[in-house]
Design an enzyme around this catalytic site. Structure first.
Site, PDB file in Angstrom:
ATOM      1  N   ASP A  70      12.029 -11.729  -1.067  1.00 23.40           N
ATOM      2  CA  ASP A  70      12.414 -11.689   0.169  1.00 23.40           C
ATOM      3  C   ASP A  70      13.647 -11.547   1.279  1.00 23.40           C
ATOM      4  O   ASP A  70      14.714 -11.362   0.679  1.00 23.40           O
ATOM      5  CB  ASP A  70      12.187 -12.890   0.552  1.00 23.40           C
ATOM      6  CG  ASP A  70      11.811 -12.946   2.273  1.00 23.40           C
ATOM      7  OD1 ASP A  70      11.617 -12.659   3.104  1.00 23.40           O
ATOM      8  OD2 ASP A  70      10.682 -13.552   2.438  1.00 23.40           O
ATOM      9  N   ARG A  75      -7.256  -3.368   8.439  1.00 22.44           N
ATOM     10  CA  ARG A  75      -6.729  -2.655   9.402  1.00 22.44           C
ATOM     11  C   ARG A  75      -8.729  -2.243   9.106  1.00 22.44           C
ATOM     12  O   ARG A  75      -9.230  -2.981   8.291  1.00 22.44           O
ATOM     13  CB  ARG A  75      -6.047  -2.214   8.876  1.00 22.44           C
ATOM     14  CG  ARG A  75      -5.031  -2.569   9.296  1.00 22.44           C
ATOM     15  CD  ARG A  75      -3.835  -1.718   8.584  1.00 22.44           C
ATOM     16  NE  ARG A  75      -2.665  -2.339   7.751  1.00 22.44           N
ATOM     17  CZ  ARG A  75      -1.818  -1.918   6.881  1.00 22.44           C
ATOM     18  NH1 ARG A  75      -1.491  -0.598   7.516  1.00 22.44           N
ATOM     19  NH2 ARG A  75      -2.147  -2.001   5.883  1.00 22.44           N
ATOM     20  N   TYR A  98       5.827  -7.396  16.012  1.00 27.51           N
ATOM     21  CA  TYR A  98       5.685  -6.041  14.931  1.00 27.51           C
ATOM     22  C   TYR A  98       6.178  -4.968  16.015  1.00 27.51           C
ATOM     23  O   TYR A  98       7.621  -5.000  15.305  1.00 27.51           O
ATOM     24  CB  TYR A  98       4.127  -5.672  15.080  1.00 27.51           C
ATOM     25  CG  TYR A  98       4.089  -4.955  13.713  1.00 27.51           C
ATOM     26  CD1 TYR A  98       4.302  -4.659  12.438  1.00 27.51           C
ATOM     27  CD2 TYR A  98       3.756  -3.706  14.312  1.00 27.51           C
ATOM     28  CE1 TYR A  98       4.426  -3.526  11.410  1.00 27.51           C
ATOM     29  CE2 TYR A  98       3.890  -2.353  13.538  1.00 27.51           C
ATOM     30  CZ  TYR A  98       3.957  -2.601  11.951  1.00 27.51           C
ATOM     31  OH  TYR A  98       3.784  -1.541  11.523  1.00 27.51           O
ATOM     32  N   PHE A 153       1.064  -1.282  -0.048  1.00 22.67           N
ATOM     33  CA  PHE A 153       0.481  -0.275   0.184  1.00 22.67           C
ATOM     34  C   PHE A 153       0.830   1.058  -0.389  1.00 22.67           C
ATOM     35  O   PHE A 153       0.830   2.141  -0.960  1.00 22.67           O
ATOM     36  CB  PHE A 153      -0.844  -0.240   1.305  1.00 22.67           C
ATOM     37  CG  PHE A 153      -1.461   1.099   1.235  1.00 22.67           C
ATOM     38  CD1 PHE A 153      -2.099   2.096   0.751  1.00 22.67           C
ATOM     39  CD2 PHE A 153      -1.516   1.883   2.999  1.00 22.67           C
ATOM     40  CE1 PHE A 153      -2.438   3.426   1.716  1.00 22.67           C
ATOM     41  CE2 PHE A 153      -1.280   2.904   3.298  1.00 22.67           C
ATOM     42  CZ  PHE A 153      -2.778   3.492   2.404  1.00 22.67           C
ATOM     43  N   ASN A 189       8.370  -9.960  -1.405  1.00 18.14           N
ATOM     44  CA  ASN A 189       8.126 -10.896  -1.586  1.00 18.14           C
ATOM     45  C   ASN A 189       6.555 -10.908  -2.183  1.00 18.14           C
ATOM     46  O   ASN A 189       6.062 -12.387  -1.838  1.00 18.14           O
ATOM     47  CB  ASN A 189       8.162 -11.354  -1.104  1.00 18.14           C
ATOM     48  CG  ASN A 189       7.359 -11.307   0.678  1.00 18.14           C
ATOM     49  OD1 ASN A 189       6.785 -10.232   0.846  1.00 18.14           O
ATOM     50  ND2 ASN A 189       7.400 -12.323   1.428  1.00 18.14           N
ATOM     51  N   GLN A 242      28.259   3.590  14.261  1.00 16.73           N
ATOM     52  CA  GLN A 242      29.531   2.680  13.903  1.00 16.73           C
ATOM     53  C   GLN A 242      30.049   3.359  12.263  1.00 16.73           C
ATOM     54  O   GLN A 242      31.808   3.340  12.544  1.00 16.73           O
ATOM     55  CB  GLN A 242      29.121   1.738  13.896  1.00 16.73           C
ATOM     56  CG  GLN A 242      30.516   0.807  14.333  1.00 16.73           C
ATOM     57  CD  GLN A 242      30.459  -0.639  15.037  1.00 16.73           C
ATOM     58  OE1 GLN A 242      29.040  -1.170  15.393  1.00 16.73           O
ATOM     59  NE2 GLN A 242      31.288  -1.371  14.321  1.00 16.73           N
TER      60      GLN A 242
HETATM   61  P1  NAD Z   1       1.666  -3.489   3.120  1.00 16.61           P
HETATM   62  O1  NAD Z   1       1.145  -4.506   3.667  1.00 16.61           O
HETATM   63  O2  NAD Z   1       1.025  -3.146   2.165  1.00 16.61           O
HETATM   64  O3  NAD Z   1       2.927  -3.474   2.474  1.00 16.61           O
HETATM   65  C1  NAD Z   1       4.564  -3.991   3.408  1.00 16.61           C
HETATM   66  C2  NAD Z   1       4.860  -4.784   1.845  1.00 16.61           C
HETATM   67  O4  NAD Z   1       5.566  -5.209   2.373  1.00 16.61           O
HETATM   68  C3  NAD Z   1       3.554  -5.422   0.932  1.00 16.61           C
HETATM   69  O5  NAD Z   1       4.208  -4.981  -0.115  1.00 16.61           O
HETATM   70  C4  NAD Z   1       4.648  -7.364   1.699  1.00 16.61           C
HETATM   71  O6  NAD Z   1       4.339  -8.261   0.305  1.00 16.61           O
HETATM   72  C5  NAD Z   1       5.992  -6.688   1.306  1.00 16.61           C
HETATM   73  N1  NAD Z   1       6.187  -7.451   2.432  1.00 16.61           N
HETATM   74  C6  NAD Z   1       5.969  -7.742   3.403  1.00 16.61           C
HETATM   75  N2  NAD Z   1       7.546  -8.787   4.172  1.00 16.61           N
HETATM   76  C7  NAD Z   1       8.584  -8.984   3.167  1.00 16.61           C
HETATM   77  C8  NAD Z   1       9.144  -9.587   3.533  1.00 16.61           C
HETATM   78  N3  NAD Z   1       9.633 -10.471   4.113  1.00 16.61           N
HETATM   79  N4  NAD Z   1      10.250  -9.702   2.234  1.00 16.61           N
HETATM   80  C9  NAD Z   1       9.635  -8.636   1.065  1.00 16.61           C
HETATM   81  N5  NAD Z   1       8.998  -7.652   0.794  1.00 16.61           N
HETATM   82  C10 NAD Z   1       7.833  -7.705   1.938  1.00 16.61           C
HETATM   83  O7  NAD Z   1       1.524  -2.409   4.496  1.00 16.61           O
HETATM   84  P2  NAD Z   1       1.742  -0.797   4.393  1.00 16.61           P
HETATM   85  O8  NAD Z   1       0.668  -0.816   5.453  1.00 16.61           O
HETATM   86  O9  NAD Z   1       2.289  -0.515   3.125  1.00 16.61           O
HETATM   87  O10 NAD Z   1       3.601  -0.628   5.427  1.00 16.61           O
HETATM   88  C11 NAD Z   1       4.156  -0.304   4.495  1.00 16.61           C
HETATM   89  C12 NAD Z   1       4.928  -0.336   6.293  1.00 16.61           C
HETATM   90  O11 NAD Z   1       5.283   0.844   6.264  1.00 16.61           O
HETATM   91  C13 NAD Z   1       5.795  -1.574   7.029  1.00 16.61           C
HETATM   92  O12 NAD Z   1       6.655  -1.280   6.910  1.00 16.61           O
HETATM   93  C14 NAD Z   1       4.468  -0.305   7.944  1.00 16.61           C
HETATM   94  O13 NAD Z   1       5.161  -1.300   9.135  1.00 16.61           O
HETATM   95  C15 NAD Z   1       4.569   0.677   8.153  1.00 16.61           C
HETATM   96  N6  NAD Z   1       3.515   1.381   8.690  1.00 16.61           N
HETATM   97  C16 NAD Z   1       2.534   1.772   8.072  1.00 16.61           C
HETATM   98  C17 NAD Z   1       1.319   2.803   7.950  1.00 16.61           C
HETATM   99  C18 NAD Z   1      -0.178   2.369   7.929  1.00 16.61           C
HETATM  100  O14 NAD Z   1      -1.086   2.849   8.543  1.00 16.61           O
HETATM  101  N7  NAD Z   1      -0.512   1.775   6.926  1.00 16.61           N
HETATM  102  C19 NAD Z   1       1.441   2.319  10.102  1.00 16.61           C
HETATM  103  C20 NAD Z   1       2.751   2.540  10.387  1.00 16.61           C
HETATM  104  C21 NAD Z   1       3.374   1.863   9.925  1.00 16.61           C
HETATM  105  N1  UDP Z   2     -11.278  -1.774  14.953  1.00 18.69           N
HETATM  106  C1  UDP Z   2     -11.906  -2.061  15.033  1.00 18.69           C
HETATM  107  N2  UDP Z   2     -12.882  -2.924  13.988  1.00 18.69           N
HETATM  108  C2  UDP Z   2     -12.846  -3.971  12.689  1.00 18.69           C
HETATM  109  C3  UDP Z   2     -11.086  -3.723  12.924  1.00 18.69           C
HETATM  110  C4  UDP Z   2      -9.883  -3.164  13.484  1.00 18.69           C
HETATM  111  O1  UDP Z   2     -12.636  -1.808  15.579  1.00 18.69           O
HETATM  112  O2  UDP Z   2     -13.272  -4.300  12.304  1.00 18.69           O
HETATM  113  C5  UDP Z   2     -10.317  -1.459  15.976  1.00 18.69           C
HETATM  114  C6  UDP Z   2      -8.903  -2.359  16.685  1.00 18.69           C
HETATM  115  O3  UDP Z   2      -9.057  -2.634  17.443  1.00 18.69           O
HETATM  116  C7  UDP Z   2      -8.025  -0.615  17.018  1.00 18.69           C
HETATM  117  C8  UDP Z   2      -8.566   0.157  15.932  1.00 18.69           C
HETATM  118  O4  UDP Z   2      -9.814   0.021  14.847  1.00 18.69           O
HETATM  119  O5  UDP Z   2      -8.596  -0.130  17.929  1.00 18.69           O
HETATM  120  C9  UDP Z   2      -7.660   0.543  14.465  1.00 18.69           C
HETATM  121  O6  UDP Z   2      -7.245  -1.093  14.358  1.00 18.69           O
HETATM  122  P1  UDP Z   2      -6.269  -0.828  13.142  1.00 18.69           P
HETATM  123  O7  UDP Z   2      -6.276  -2.376  13.033  1.00 18.69           O
HETATM  124  O8  UDP Z   2      -6.728  -0.548  11.663  1.00 18.69           O
HETATM  125  O9  UDP Z   2      -4.768  -0.526  13.788  1.00 18.69           O
HETATM  126  P2  UDP Z   2      -3.731  -0.459  14.948  1.00 18.69           P
HETATM  127  O10 UDP Z   2      -4.474   1.466  15.309  1.00 18.69           O
HETATM  128  O11 UDP Z   2      -4.161  -1.139  15.882  1.00 18.69           O
HETATM  129  O12 UDP Z   2      -2.241  -0.722  14.672  1.00 18.69           O
END
Ligand code: NAD
Ligand code: UDP
Length: 320
Positions: free
Chosen positions: A58, A188, A147, A14, A35, A164
């Protein structure tokens, strides 16, 4: 001069796929390493540029031998709490071994690294709003810990490499972000509520819905990441910033807002609150404001309206 080359891990996800788009717009050459676990090739299918390359890889394995790299954006990790137990080991390793591989690759190429961290490193916070100085309140052995703790370790490893090897590493702590290209079954809350409303099903609020979050539209997030990545070394090397919306909302109110915006006729039902679900979350974004003059400007209602067509298309249903 040739275009700078950015390697993006998680580029098919995403946030990663929007990041790839923005880097291509900024004239980068971009290589995505993914991956395709939670990300999808379809998220990159629209790209026609010959400056883009997608490699299935990966990050738990050492990176492929690319000729050069100027930037490494390490964004690969599943991020949905739904996956924290089912994919616990992969998540823990993507943010430890994966970060190690990303940093070794960056060191080899002397590339600037932008590390995706998360508000989850603050756990169930006792300081509100959360600023970057707060050390968090994470349950070391709870269901979210693979996580949360691996993201914390990722930051610790970044500090170690910065110290370092004098690498230029910049960390973004991303707070709840949403928008097109989130999978409808991602788990989510916004994908769940939008899918439920579109399918005329009840919206599932976990607990009593008084827990809060602050939801940032993806273009606002990118508007923060872009200048942070580009900022002078003196300004940003070694820095960590929160990026997210300050519009804090109760989850029950979010459900009501989505029903209102979509004019949906869904009910709201209550389900068990998952263990360790943070009770409040809102970023203090003073540092990003000061460093980058950044602040989000897409309201929740407007962001939901912008996200809706993608979900209608994915689910093959329309709200009308
Ligand atoms: P997402 O699941 O859509 O994207 C994660 C991507 O990483 C996917 O394309 C997945 O295939 C790839 N991936 C996962 N494990 C892998 C591995 N072992 N090797 C190679 N690729 C791998 O999730 P996202 O919301 O787009 O999150 C992207 C980044 O942003 C993550 O690091 C996440 O922790 C961070 N983040 C996102 C949010 C949010 O609200 N969207 C909030 C906090 C942090
Ligand atoms: N949540 C909810 N209904 C759902 C999915 C999530 O009430 O169908 C709540 C969840 O318990 C949390 C908040 O929405 O309090 C945000 O959840 P999310 O999984 O999006 O991300 P988080 O902030 O917990 O990482």
């Amino acid at each position: 001069m040739s275009n700078p080359h950015a390697v993006v891990t998680g580029g098919a996800g995403f946030v990663g796929s929007h990041l790839v788009d923005s880097l291509l717009d900024d004239d980068f050459e971009v290589t995505s390493l993914d991956n395709f676990g939670s990300g999808r090739p379809e998220n990159l299918e629209h790209i026609k540029s010959d400056r883009f390359n997608s490699v299935e890889h990966d990050v738990r394995n050492p990176f492929p031998d690319l000729d050069d790299a100027d930037y490494v954006f390490h964004f690969s990790s599943r991020a949905s709490p739904k996956d924290f137990e089912s994919h616990a080991v992969e998540i823990a390793l993507a943010n430890s071994e994966g970060t190690h591989n990303a940093l070794e690759f960056a060191r080899k190429h002397d590339a600037r690294t932008i590390l995706a961290s998360t508000s989850e490193i603050y756990g169930d916070p006792e300081v509100h709003p959360q600023n970057e100085e707060y050390n968090g309140n994470v349950n070391l052995r709870g269901p979210r810990s693979p996580y949360d703790e691996s993201k914390r370790f990722s930051e610790a490893l970044a500090v170690a490499y910065q110290e370092q090897y004098d690498l230029d590493i910049r960390t973004v702590r991303i707070f709840n972000t949403y928008g097109p290209r989130m999978r409808p079954d991602d788990g989510r809350v916004i994908p769940n509520f939008l899918s439920q409303a579109l399918n005329r099903e009840p919206l599932t609020v976990y607990g009593d819905g008084t827990q809060t979050r602050s939801f940032c539209y993806v273009s606002d997030l990118l508007d923060g990441i872009r200048p942070f990545a580009r900022a002078e070394k003196e300004t940003a090397a070694g820095e960590v910033i929160n990026l997210g919306s300050t519009e804090e909302i109760k989850i029950l109110t979010l459900a009501e807002t989505i029903i209102d915006v979509l004019d949906a006729d869904s009910d709201i039902v209550f389900r068990d609150l998952p263990e360790d679900d943070p009770k409040v979350r809102r970023p203090d974004i003073s540092r990003a404001k000061q460093l980058l003059s950044w602040e989000p400007n897409v309201s929740l209602e407007s962001g939901i309206k912008r996200t809706l067509p993608y979900f209608e298309n994915e689910l093959g249903v329309s709200i009308d």
